[in-house]
Design an enzyme around this catalytic site. Structure first.
Site, PDB file in Angstrom:
ATOM      1  N   ILE A  99      -9.175   0.331  -2.213  1.00 53.85           N
ATOM      2  CA  ILE A  99      -8.206   0.958  -3.108  1.00 53.85           C
ATOM      3  C   ILE A  99      -7.824   2.328  -2.569  1.00 53.85           C
ATOM      4  O   ILE A  99      -8.585   2.941  -1.825  1.00 53.85           O
ATOM      5  CB  ILE A  99      -8.799   1.064  -4.541  1.00 53.85           C
ATOM      6  CG1 ILE A  99      -7.742   1.473  -5.564  1.00 53.85           C
ATOM      7  CG2 ILE A  99     -10.002   1.985  -4.570  1.00 53.85           C
ATOM      8  CD1 ILE A  99      -8.205   1.365  -7.013  1.00 53.85           C
ATOM      9  N   CYS A 100      -6.632   2.769  -2.920  1.00 56.95           N
ATOM     10  CA  CYS A 100      -6.161   4.129  -2.653  1.00 56.95           C
ATOM     11  C   CYS A 100      -6.030   4.373  -1.140  1.00 56.95           C
ATOM     12  O   CYS A 100      -5.237   3.725  -0.481  1.00 56.95           O
ATOM     13  CB  CYS A 100      -7.099   5.122  -3.341  1.00 56.95           C
ATOM     14  SG  CYS A 100      -6.493   6.810  -3.483  1.00 56.95           S
ATOM     15  N   ALA A 101      -6.810   5.292  -0.600  1.00 56.15           N
ATOM     16  CA  ALA A 101      -6.766   5.586   0.834  1.00 56.15           C
ATOM     17  C   ALA A 101      -7.618   4.626   1.655  1.00 56.15           C
ATOM     18  O   ALA A 101      -7.472   4.545   2.877  1.00 56.15           O
ATOM     19  CB  ALA A 101      -7.224   7.022   1.089  1.00 56.15           C
ATOM     20  N   TYR A 120      -2.539   3.918  -1.652  1.00 54.71           N
ATOM     21  CA  TYR A 120      -1.990   5.118  -2.268  1.00 54.71           C
ATOM     22  C   TYR A 120      -0.704   5.502  -1.529  1.00 54.71           C
ATOM     23  O   TYR A 120      -0.632   5.408  -0.302  1.00 54.71           O
ATOM     24  CB  TYR A 120      -3.010   6.260  -2.191  1.00 54.71           C
ATOM     25  CG  TYR A 120      -2.634   7.442  -3.036  1.00 54.71           C
ATOM     26  CD1 TYR A 120      -2.918   7.453  -4.394  1.00 54.71           C
ATOM     27  CD2 TYR A 120      -1.981   8.535  -2.478  1.00 54.71           C
ATOM     28  CE1 TYR A 120      -2.563   8.534  -5.188  1.00 54.71           C
ATOM     29  CE2 TYR A 120      -1.626   9.615  -3.262  1.00 54.71           C
ATOM     30  CZ  TYR A 120      -1.920   9.613  -4.614  1.00 54.71           C
ATOM     31  OH  TYR A 120      -1.564  10.680  -5.393  1.00 54.71           O
ATOM     32  N   SER A 146      -5.528  -2.162  -3.791  1.00 49.67           N
ATOM     33  CA  SER A 146      -4.882  -1.572  -4.952  1.00 49.67           C
ATOM     34  C   SER A 146      -4.509  -0.132  -4.626  1.00 49.67           C
ATOM     35  O   SER A 146      -4.930   0.418  -3.613  1.00 49.67           O
ATOM     36  CB  SER A 146      -5.818  -1.658  -6.154  1.00 49.67           C
ATOM     37  OG  SER A 146      -5.143  -1.330  -7.344  1.00 49.67           O
TER      38      SER A 146
END
Length: 183
Positions: A99-101, A120, A146
């Site tokens: 998720i994200c980075a 992200y 995500s």
């Protein structure tokens, strides 16, 4: 019972990591916090004591989750033992999620080649392989990705479904649908 490893390095995003662990455990899925150190401090200075210290072996797990946060994701990306372990577990078809980075870790491991993914906003610029999609959760084969802190619950429920859990009742019990609908 299914088992998931959540890998933590200093600088991890607390909301992402702890949301996934909490929801998986509520669903009856074992989820170990595995740290590069015995206590790991997140990007917002929350310190977590891990269940296990990283030893280079993820073979006991059915899935691996990598939270974002900086510099946490970069610390994971720059760990050659973790990259090798992710490659090995991916070859076995295990579910790997970021998720994200943290999709930068998947990219370093070569796991995003010709795969759809999300991350992200802006981190897609650091990823040369794969096909970026600006979606809440993207599943492609054994990979789930995500976007960031606000999408952690959606990813957690997607993981529960992947491991055969009852995400629908969990969403209902946690009032997720009251706030977000069927998203």
């Amino acid at each position: 019972m299914k088992k998931v490893a959540t890998i933590l390095a200093n600088g991890f995003e607390e909301i992402e990591a702890l949301t996934i662990v909490d929801v998986l455990r509520r669903a009856g899925i074992d989820c170990d916090l595995i740290g590069m150190e015995e206590t790991v401090t997140g990007s917002h200075q929350i310190t977590v004591e891990v269940d296990r210290l990283w030893n280079g072996d993820l073979s006991d797990y059915d899935g691996i989750f990598l939270p974002g946060g900086m510099p946490g994701a970069a610390n994971l990306r720059d760990n050659p033992e973790l990259i090798a372990a992710l490659q090995e577990e991916s070859r076995k078809g295990k579910i790997i999620s970021a998720i994200c980075a943290a999709p930068i870790v998947l990219a370093r491991a070569g796991l995003l080649k010709e795969k759809n993914y999300t991350c992200y906003d802006g981190f897609e610029e650091e990823i040369q392989d794969g096909h970026y999609q600006k979606e809440t959760v993207v599943k492609d084969g054994n990979l789930l990705t995500s976007r960031g802190p606000s999408t952690a619950l959606a990813l957690a429920y997607a993981l529960v479904e992947q491991f055969g859990g009852d995400a629908q009742n969990l969403r209902k019990g946690m009032l997720y649908q009251d706030v977000f609908g069927d998203a």
